[in-house]
Motif scaffolding. Sequence first.
Motif, PDB file in Angstrom:
ATOM      1  N   GLN A   5     -50.990 -13.176  10.404  1.00 34.00           N
ATOM      2  CA  GLN A   5     -49.823 -13.267   9.526  1.00 34.00           C
ATOM      3  C   GLN A   5     -50.132 -14.093   8.285  1.00 34.00           C
ATOM      4  OE1 GLN A   5     -45.847 -13.513  11.633  1.00 34.00           O
ATOM      5  NE2 GLN A   5     -47.190 -13.810  13.407  1.00 34.00           N
ATOM      6  N   LEU A   6     -50.895 -15.162   8.438  1.00 32.36           N
ATOM      7  CA  LEU A   6     -51.317 -15.934   7.274  1.00 32.36           C
ATOM      8  C   LEU A   6     -52.220 -15.094   6.378  1.00 32.36           C
ATOM      9  CD1 LEU A   6     -51.531 -18.536   5.639  1.00 32.36           C
ATOM     10  CD2 LEU A   6     -53.348 -19.296   7.194  1.00 32.36           C
ATOM     11  N   VAL A  22     -59.534 -16.433   8.151  1.00 32.83           N
ATOM     12  CA  VAL A  22     -58.658 -17.522   8.578  1.00 32.83           C
ATOM     13  C   VAL A  22     -59.237 -18.134   9.846  1.00 32.83           C
ATOM     14  CG1 VAL A  22     -56.349 -18.167   9.361  1.00 32.83           C
ATOM     15  CG2 VAL A  22     -56.624 -16.431   7.582  1.00 32.83           C
ATOM     16  N   LYS A  23     -59.378 -19.443   9.865  1.00 36.82           N
ATOM     17  CA  LYS A  23     -59.958 -20.167  11.002  1.00 36.82           C
ATOM     18  C   LYS A  23     -58.856 -20.966  11.701  1.00 36.82           C
ATOM     19  CE  LYS A  23     -63.873 -18.745   9.306  1.00 36.82           C
ATOM     20  NZ  LYS A  23     -64.545 -17.571   9.897  1.00 36.82           N
ATOM     21  N   THR A  59     -43.836 -19.591  15.103  1.00 39.96           N
ATOM     22  CA  THR A  59     -45.015 -20.235  14.523  1.00 39.96           C
ATOM     23  C   THR A  59     -45.681 -19.275  13.544  1.00 39.96           C
ATOM     24  OG1 THR A  59     -45.265 -21.378  16.648  1.00 39.96           O
ATOM     25  CG2 THR A  59     -47.046 -21.627  15.054  1.00 39.96           C
ATOM     26  N   GLY A  60     -45.543 -17.974  13.803  1.00 41.61           N
ATOM     27  CA  GLY A  60     -46.005 -16.980  12.829  1.00 41.61           C
ATOM     28  C   GLY A  60     -45.252 -17.107  11.523  1.00 41.61           C
ATOM     29  N   TRP A  61     -43.967 -17.394  11.610  1.00 44.99           N
ATOM     30  CA  TRP A  61     -43.175 -17.605  10.403  1.00 44.99           C
ATOM     31  C   TRP A  61     -43.663 -18.853   9.660  1.00 44.99           C
ATOM     32  CZ3 TRP A  61     -37.589 -15.598  10.321  1.00 44.99           C
ATOM     33  CH2 TRP A  61     -37.049 -15.696   9.038  1.00 44.99           C
ATOM     34  N   GLY A  89     -48.594 -19.843   3.991  1.00 47.61           N
ATOM     35  CA  GLY A  89     -49.269 -18.923   3.078  1.00 47.61           C
ATOM     36  C   GLY A  89     -48.549 -18.812   1.748  1.00 47.61           C
ATOM     37  N   GLN A  90     -47.214 -18.779   1.800  1.00 45.18           N
ATOM     38  CA  GLN A  90     -46.459 -18.717   0.543  1.00 45.18           C
ATOM     39  C   GLN A  90     -46.675 -19.994  -0.273  1.00 45.18           C
ATOM     40  OE1 GLN A  90     -45.020 -15.721  -0.157  1.00 45.18           O
ATOM     41  NE2 GLN A  90     -45.900 -15.258   1.860  1.00 45.18           N
TER      42      GLN A  90
END
Length: 754
Positions: free
Chosen positions: A496-497, A508-509, A533-535, A541-542
């Motif tokens: 998601q990130l 992504v790590k 947590t995905g949100w 990311g935003q």
Amino acid sequence: MTAAYKVIGTRPIRHDGVDKVTGRALYGADIQMAGLLHGRILRSPLAHARIRKIDASKALALPGVEAVVTSADLPDPGNKVAELGEGAINLHHLSSNTLARGKVLYKGQAMTAVAATSAHIAEEACKLIAVEYEPLPPVIDVLAAMKESAPLLHDDLFTESLGKPASKPSNVAKHFQFKLGDVEKAFKSAAVVIEREFHTATVHQGYIEPHNATALWNADGTVTIWCSTQGAFTVRAQVAELLHLPVSRIKVVPMEIGGGFGGKIRVYLEPVAAALSRKTGKPVKLTMSRAEVFEGTGPTPGSYIKVKMGADASGRLTAAQAYLAYEAGAFPGSPVGPGAMCIFACYDIPNVLVDGYDVVVNKPATSAYRAPGATNAAFASETVVDEICEKLKIDPLDFRVKNGAREGTRRADGPVYPRIGMIETVKAAKKHPHYTAPLTTSPPHHLKRGRGVASGFWFNIGLKSSATASVNADGTVNLVEGSTDIGGTRTSLAMQLAEALGITAQEVKPSVADTDAVGYNDVTGGSRVTFATGWAAYEAGQDIKRQMIDRAATIWEVQPDDVSYEAGVLQCKKDMSKRFSFKELAGKLHETGGTIVGRASVDPTGVGGGFATHIVDVEVDVETGKVSILRYTAVQDVGKAIHPSYVEGQMQGGAAQGIGWALNEEYRYNEKGEMTNASFLDYRMPTCLDLPMIDTVLVEVPNPGHPYGVRGVGEVPIVPPPAAVANAIYRAIGVRLLELPMSPGRVLKAIMAT
């Protein structure tokens, strides 16, 4: 129209895969450090008794023994109630469950704990501790416990009925009610009314890794705990309350976890290890045996459920009533509430009445187990639905299309559904080759075959999550989050990130941090991590995107509004020749202001409930009662499948556990309240030899309450299996089974009774 994604919906290799398959991943029992002591717990041999005296003098005299602790070493937190993420708990009860106070309420309850220089010495020391008991009669059945003549577990437990306390103590902790419309009037006018009673046994989550905890009470007064848990912050909060410490003095390091399914939320060993470490000044490790896991940790409850449902002649459900009594175990807090909310949740029924009862019995205090309470409830309601379909000669899937919940449907407990996918799962099941193919009917005469279907619902939850993400000079991003990874969530969060930033999942790590290294995260449970947590990962990311735009604007000497960011490429709107890939700009960060770190803390409310419809073909040996699963298909609304392979795995795992619940799994007790099958040899879980390949169908009805349409998927698939199997058994032999598990003995007895 479905959004086009670059990363979401793909199947990258999981980030922790190599460590897991090579054995390098560190689990709780792998902790080693200088001066480590080994702890063991003495457990009650009785199911119900008063504790008269504990004498540990001989144990303390044994060479190698460094400390013994009892409940006297734990401060009484009082009757404060704490929310654990998948249910609230009275902290006095939690403390008494950690080390018994005054009474023991089930065989296997922790009494005292020993720390010694070796595990063998600690075990010998436990045998030297003398405990004087006053035995009391146990009660291990929910209906027996509800009688006025039943032995009382707690002298200070008064039934709270519809918000009002009773005048005398009882084993019934709570009675509540949900009501919609007028059921009595609706039943009178119904063309078909079916009423049945159901019993389900106590069942364990069956995680492969036993509970463990290592604690170091440092000389500076801080405590570090390494453990297998579904929620590091939840452990921190519980230990802080039980030991009367501020949370700032406790650090919890979540190790890799070998399964939990709801059973690794409540603390058992962590406060005890900390108390032993405080006494000795050394780190102390405690690990349970498999028998201790069965007898001393929280299973899902046994239950008694009575369901009455009515329909008109056209097949429209008009009324439904349920009475649910769930065993809480030794302390109040069964999942009867969620069970009552879920029992009719798949249907649009105008008149509903549900009564729920939370009842204590002399068994281990129950814990969550994958959609806690819902599987028991669906076994009852979906079996009655199947019988209504038979009476009205309506295809059971057509019946569900006609009556299924949809957007705007109101549940009896209040909520009105937003966009949901119940009907879509039924329609997908109806056109699946499994359902359209004829059932093979040419086995030997003693083998009978049948096909059954059932649907199920689970809410999913949001709760709080935090994440940070830092951009590296090579264009990769380090994601730090605090949700224990049970089902591959490192990767689902990283994806998601990555989608938000327009980079690949491999760039992504992700890492799961301890409680000192990241902001607050609620428990991994309730199917919340990929959603909530995905949100948080999405919002981090935003944040990175905004900062990257600002940095590019600085380099190009334009305003941030003059910079676009699409699919990982930044471009100057005023001069289209000026552009940076994410990686190119990342390489310039140190020379233009330093590292960029994105941060987010969320408490999202847009959770979307999940629905599933399952199809199963069974074969029943009428000479032995053995039931074999021939074919199984799980259809589920998954919102948007972030990583389809993980979603399929969750569906298959839940179905497998539900099949075990249906056919074999149960706690068996004798009249003394002793569990007689506390091992995987005798507690029969299904293996690969018992199951066919479970087919999965991913129905995607995006959740409008999430940026990527995510719905939790981990809990719904355990809800339909027992009912689907029961309905298939009926189609095979013409006998309805109303008790779980439907083991060979029970099936054969039912056959012989016809």
